[in-house]
Design a protein around this motif. Structure first.
Motif, PDB file in Angstrom:
ATOM      1  N   ASP A 549       0.818  -1.212   0.000  1.00 29.89           N
ATOM      2  CA  ASP A 549       0.000   0.000   0.000  1.00 29.89           C
ATOM      3  C   ASP A 549       0.849   1.258   0.000  1.00 29.89           C
ATOM      4  O   ASP A 549       0.499   2.261  -0.638  1.00 29.89           O
ATOM      5  CB  ASP A 549      -0.925   0.008   1.215  1.00 29.89           C
ATOM      6  CG  ASP A 549      -2.148  -0.858   1.019  1.00 29.89           C
ATOM      7  OD1 ASP A 549      -2.383  -1.304  -0.114  1.00 29.89           O
ATOM      8  OD2 ASP A 549      -2.873  -1.079   2.003  1.00 29.89           O
ATOM      9  N   VAL A 570      -3.886  -0.252  -8.008  1.00 29.11           N
ATOM     10  CA  VAL A 570      -4.298  -1.277  -7.044  1.00 29.11           C
ATOM     11  C   VAL A 570      -3.138  -1.579  -6.099  1.00 29.11           C
ATOM     12  O   VAL A 570      -2.004  -1.790  -6.539  1.00 29.11           O
ATOM     13  CB  VAL A 570      -4.745  -2.571  -7.757  1.00 29.11           C
ATOM     14  CG1 VAL A 570      -5.167  -3.628  -6.734  1.00 29.11           C
ATOM     15  CG2 VAL A 570      -5.887  -2.294  -8.730  1.00 29.11           C
ATOM     16  N   GLY A 571      -3.425  -1.607  -4.805  1.00 26.35           N
ATOM     17  CA  GLY A 571      -2.418  -1.938  -3.801  1.00 26.35           C
ATOM     18  C   GLY A 571      -2.750  -3.237  -3.089  1.00 26.35           C
ATOM     19  O   GLY A 571      -3.758  -3.889  -3.372  1.00 26.35           O
ATOM     20  N   ALA A 578      -4.743   3.548   2.551  1.00 21.27           N
ATOM     21  CA  ALA A 578      -5.093   2.994   1.247  1.00 21.27           C
ATOM     22  C   ALA A 578      -6.594   2.781   1.132  1.00 21.27           C
ATOM     23  O   ALA A 578      -7.189   3.018   0.075  1.00 21.27           O
ATOM     24  CB  ALA A 578      -4.345   1.681   1.011  1.00 21.27           C
ATOM     25  N   VAL A 582      -9.124   4.401  -1.587  1.00 23.78           N
ATOM     26  CA  VAL A 582     -10.157   3.724  -2.380  1.00 23.78           C
ATOM     27  C   VAL A 582     -11.471   4.488  -2.263  1.00 23.78           C
ATOM     28  O   VAL A 582     -12.164   4.744  -3.253  1.00 23.78           O
ATOM     29  CB  VAL A 582     -10.348   2.265  -1.911  1.00 23.78           C
ATOM     30  CG1 VAL A 582     -11.582   1.650  -2.565  1.00 23.78           C
ATOM     31  CG2 VAL A 582      -9.111   1.428  -2.233  1.00 23.78           C
ATOM     32  N   ASP A 590      -7.955  -2.098  -3.344  1.00 20.65           N
ATOM     33  CA  ASP A 590      -6.878  -2.527  -2.460  1.00 20.65           C
ATOM     34  C   ASP A 590      -7.191  -3.931  -1.951  1.00 20.65           C
ATOM     35  O   ASP A 590      -8.311  -4.195  -1.494  1.00 20.65           O
ATOM     36  CB  ASP A 590      -6.747  -1.577  -1.267  1.00 20.65           C
ATOM     37  CG  ASP A 590      -5.485  -1.818  -0.462  1.00 20.65           C
ATOM     38  OD1 ASP A 590      -4.401  -1.896  -1.074  1.00 20.65           O
ATOM     39  OD2 ASP A 590      -5.574  -1.923   0.763  1.00 20.65           O
TER      40      ASP A 590
END
Length: 643
Positions: A549, A570-571, A578, A582, A590
C-alpha cells in the motif's frame, strides 16, 4: 488532478467546525504573545464554481499522522469555502527532492497560491523563488524556508515549545537531575529553535545537568537507537526530551525494552500516538501543536492572499502542554477525523497463572500503519486475556539488525514465547534458532523465516492476494491493455509470492501486456519515483499494481502530480490510508489483509500454545478486495481501534 470528496464533504465540514470550536483549555497552555492572527477563521459561503481559487499544498511525510491531520483539515476547509485544493506529500520526512518536484509541478499547472512545509530549509529555495517569479505567491508553513520571497509564515512558536518541555522536565525533577535531549535533523531551523528553547529553559535550573545529546533525525527508529545509547552510557539518566513525537515514541520503546519506566519522557508535536502515550503513561507529557489549524489556515489565508493580495507576515498557531489530566480533548480532535485510538478496554480479572506469561512480539516498521494496527490489536487482546505482551518494532521496513537485537534481548529476558515478522528471511535465523535452543518457542508472523524451528506460521496467502489484484486489473481493462507492477524488496518471500500471484493471474488474459516493472522496496517515496519512471517511459500505461500500500500511495501521488487520473491503481495490504484512498477515488482497489487479526492471533494462539503445547502449523488470516462499495466496513475496523 482535482480531488472532490463529495461523500465526505459534509462530515469534514462538521469536523472542521468542531475543531475550530473545541480548542482545549488547561492551566499549562501556551499562547504565543501578540500573534498576527490566532482567531479561528470564520467560514464563508462557497463562491460560484467559476471563481474558485486553487491552493497547492506541499506537506512532508504522509506516514506521519501530524501531516495526515493537516491534510484532512485543509480538505475540510476547502470543501466548506469552495476552494480547490491540491495536497501533495512524501513518506520520508527529509525527502526535499520530491517536494521540489511538487513545487515545480504546481508552478507549471498555474495554481493561484502554493503553501509549503519544507523538508530542508535551503534546498527548496530555487523552486520556491521560481514559483514567486512566475507570479504565484508562496506561504511558508510550520518550518522556515531560507528566502525572503515568501508572503507569510504560518506555524507554531518552536522556541516556546522547547521552553515548555524544558520547564516541565525541570519541575518534574524538582529542579535537580540528569537529563538528555534527542535532536532532530541538524541544520533544520525547527530543530534549532526547539533545541534553543529547551536549553534556555533548563539554564534557569542550575542543578539540572544535560548529560547527553543524540541525533534522531525526526525518526522513531533513530530515537530508539539514541535512547539505547543513552541508557548504556548514562544509566542514571532521569529525563529525556525528544524534539519530535516520533523520536520520543522510539525512545519510549527502548526504555520499555530495558525495563526503565522511571524516566520522564517528553515529546513535541502533538500527533495522536504521542497523545495516547501520555494518556496511558508511556510518556510523561507532550507539547502539542495544532496540525488541524495549520491545514485550515493554509487554505483560509492562502485563498485570501490569492483574492486580495493581503496576508499578515506571521500567523501563529497555538500549543498546549498535554498531560494525563488535559489530553482527552486533544485526542478528541483526532478522533473526529478518524485518526485517533480510543481508550483500550480495561483488562478483565484474569487467573493468577496467566499473569506470569510474557509474549514478545517483534514487528517491522512502526511508521507503517499496518504494523501499528497489529500492535494495537495485540495489546488489546493481551489485556483481554491477562497476558503480558512486549511489542517492539522499527521504522524502516528492512531493519533486520534491530529485529535481531530485539529477539536477542527477549531471549535474555526469558520471554515465554516470541512472535516475529521478519524484515529479511534469512538474517534472523541465527537469533530465532538461538531463542528456540534456549527453550523459547517462536511463531512466524506474516512473512516466512528460513528455518524449520518455528512452531507455526500466521499470515495471509500472498499468492492469492497477487491473483486478486491481477484479476481485478484485467477485468477493469476489459481483458486488454498495458500494465505495470511496482515490486517490493527483491528476495523477500512475500514479494515473490505477490509477484507470482499477480503475473499468474495476468497469464489468463493474453491481451494484457506487462510493459513495466520497477522496485519500490515497500516504500512510498520509491513507489513515487518508480511511477514517475513508468509515466515517462510508458505514457500509454493503463494500470499499475503496487505490491504494498505504501508504494501504491506513492504511485498515486506521482499520478496526481502528472494529472493522470485515468490509471487503474491497485495496492495490497489494507492499511487505512489505502482504504481511504479507495473511498475517495485516489486508487481503484486494495487487496486488504487483516493486521488486526494478525496481532490478535499472535497473542491468542501464542497463549494457547503456552497452555497446551499445541498449535496448527499454518493459520491463515483472510483478505478482501476493497472497492468503493464495500470499503467502509474495512475503514470502520481501523477506526474502531482509533486509526
Amino acid at each position: 488532478m482535482k480531488k472532490h470528496l463529495l461523500n465526505l464533504g459534509v462530515l469534514l465540514l462538521l469536523v472542521s467546525l468542531l475543531l475550530t470550536g473545541c480548542q482545549p483549555t488547561a492551566p499549562q497552555t501556551s499562547e504565543p504573545a501578540a500573534p498576527a492572527k490566532t482567531a479561528e477563521p470564520e467560514k464563508t459561503e462557497a463562491p460560484a464554481a467559476e471563481e474558485k481559487t486553487t491552493v497547492g499544498i506541499v506537506l512532508k511525510s504522509f506516514s506521519n499522522p501530524f501531516w495526515m491531520m493537516a491534510k484532512a483539515a485543509a480538505e475540510a476547509e476547502a470543501a466548506n469555502s469552495g476552494v480547490e485544493v491540491v495536497i501533495l506529500g512524501t513518506t520520508e520526512e527529509g525527502d526535499y527532492q520530491q517536494q521540489v518536484a511538487h513545487i515545480e509541478d504546481l508552478t507549471t499547472r498555474g495554481v493561484d497560491v502554493i503553501v509549503v512545509v519544507p523538508a530542508e530549509a535551503s534546498a527548496l529555495v530555487p523552486a520556491v523563488e521560481a514559483a514567486v517569479d512566475a507570479g504565484i505567491p508562496v506561504i511558508n508553513l510550520d518550518s522556515p524556508i531560507e528566502t525572503d520571497k515568501v508572503s507569510a509564515f504560518i506555524g507554531s512558536d518552536n522556541v516556546e515549545g522547547g521552553r515548555m518541555a524544558g520547564k516541565y522536565i525541570a519541575e518534574q525533577l524538582g529542579g535537580k537531575g540528569k537529563v538528555a535531549v534527542i535532536r532532530g535533523r541538524l541544520g533544520n531551523p525547527v530543530e534549532l529553535q526547539r533545541y534553543d528553547g529547551f536549553m534556555e529553559a533548563v539554564k534557569e535550573f542550575p542543578e539540572i545537568e544535560v548529560v547527553a545529546e543524540g541525533v534522531g533525525n525526526w525518526e522513531a527508529d533513530e530515537g530508539f537507537t539514541v535512547m539505547e545509547d543513552f541508557l548504556t552510557a548514562h544509566p542514571e539518566i532521569q529525563a529525556v526530551f525528544a524534539e519530535s513525537d516520533r523520536m520520543i515514541l522510539g525512545a519510549s520503546q527502548a526504555a520499555k525494552a530495558a525495563g526503565r519506566d522511571d524516566i520522564v519522557l517528553v515529546g513535541l508535536d502533538g500527533i495522536v500516538e504521542a497523545l495516547a502515550a501520555v494518556k496511558y503513561g508511556d510518556i510523561a507529557a507532550d507539547v502539542a501543536q495544532r496540525p488541524d489549524l495549520m491545514g485550515q489556515y493554509a487554505v483560509k489565508y492562502g485563498a485570501e492572499l490569492a483574492k486580495t493580495g493581503k496576508i499578515d507576515q506571521v500567523v501563529t498557531t497555538p500549543m498546549t502542554l498535554a498531560l494525563p489530566d488535559n489530553v482527552d480533548p486533544l485526542i478528541a480532535n483526532w478522533e473526529a477525523v478518524g485518526l485517533a485510538a480510543p481508550a483500550p478496554e480495561e483488562p478483565a480479572e484474569e487467573p493468577a497463572a496467566q499473569e506470569d506469561y510474557t509474549i514478545g512480539l517483534v514487528l517491522k516498521s512502526f511508521s507503517n500503519p499496518f504494523w501499528m494496527m497489529a500492535k494495537t490489536a495485540a495489546e488489546a487482546k493481551a489485556k483481554e486475556l491477562g497476558v503480558n505482551v512486549v511489542v517492539l518494532g522499527t521504522t524502516e521496513e528492512g531493519d533486520y539488525q534491530q529485529q535481531v537485537a530485539h529477539i536477542e534481548d527477549l531471549t535474555t529476558q526469558g520471554a515465554d514465547l516470541i512472535v516475529v515478522v521478519p524484515a529479511e528471511a534469512s538474517a534472523l535465523v541465527p537469533a530465532v534458532e538461538a531463542a528456540v535452543d534456549a527453550g523459547i518457542p517462536v511463531i512466524n508472523l506474516d512473512s516466512p523465516i528460513e528455518t524449520d524451528k518455528v512452531i507455526s506460521f500466521i499470515g495471509s496467502d500472498n499468492v492469492e492476494g497477487g491473483k486478486m489484484a491481477g484479476n481485478f486489473i484485467a477485468e477493469q481493462l476489459g481483458g486488454k491493455g498495458k500494465v505495470g507492477v511496482i515490486r517490493g524488496r527483491l528476495g523477500n518471500p512475500v514479494e515473490l509470492q505477490r509477484y507470482e500471484g499477480f503475473t499468474e493471474a495476468l497469464k489468463a488474459y493474453p491481451d494484457i501486456e506487462l510493459v513495466a516493472e520497477g522496485v519500490g522496496n515497500w516504500e512510498a517515496d520509491e513507489g513515487f519515483t518508480v511511477m514517475e519512471d513508468f509515466l515517462t517511459a510508458h505514457p500509454d500505461i493503463q494500470a499499475v499494481f503496487g505490491e504494498s500500500d505504501r508504494m501504491i500511495l506513492g504511485a498515486s501521488q506521482a499520478a496526481q502530480a502528472a494529472g493522470r487520473d485515468d490509471i487503474v491503481l491497485v495496492g495490497l495490504d489494507g492499511i487505512v490510508e489505502a482504504l481511504r484512498a479507495v473511498q475517495d477515488g485516489s486508487i481503484s482497489a486494495d487487496v486488504a489483509q487483516r493486521p488486526d487479526l494478525m496481532g490478535e492471533y499472535a497473542v491468542q494462539y501464542g497463549l494457547d500454545y503456552l497452555k497446551t503445547g499445541k498449535i496448527d502449523p499454518v493459520l491463515i488470516t483472510p483478505m478482501t478486495l476493497a472497492v468503493t462499495d464495500n470499503v467502509q466496513p474495512l475503514i470502520q475496523s481501523w477506526e474502531d481501534l482509533g486509526f
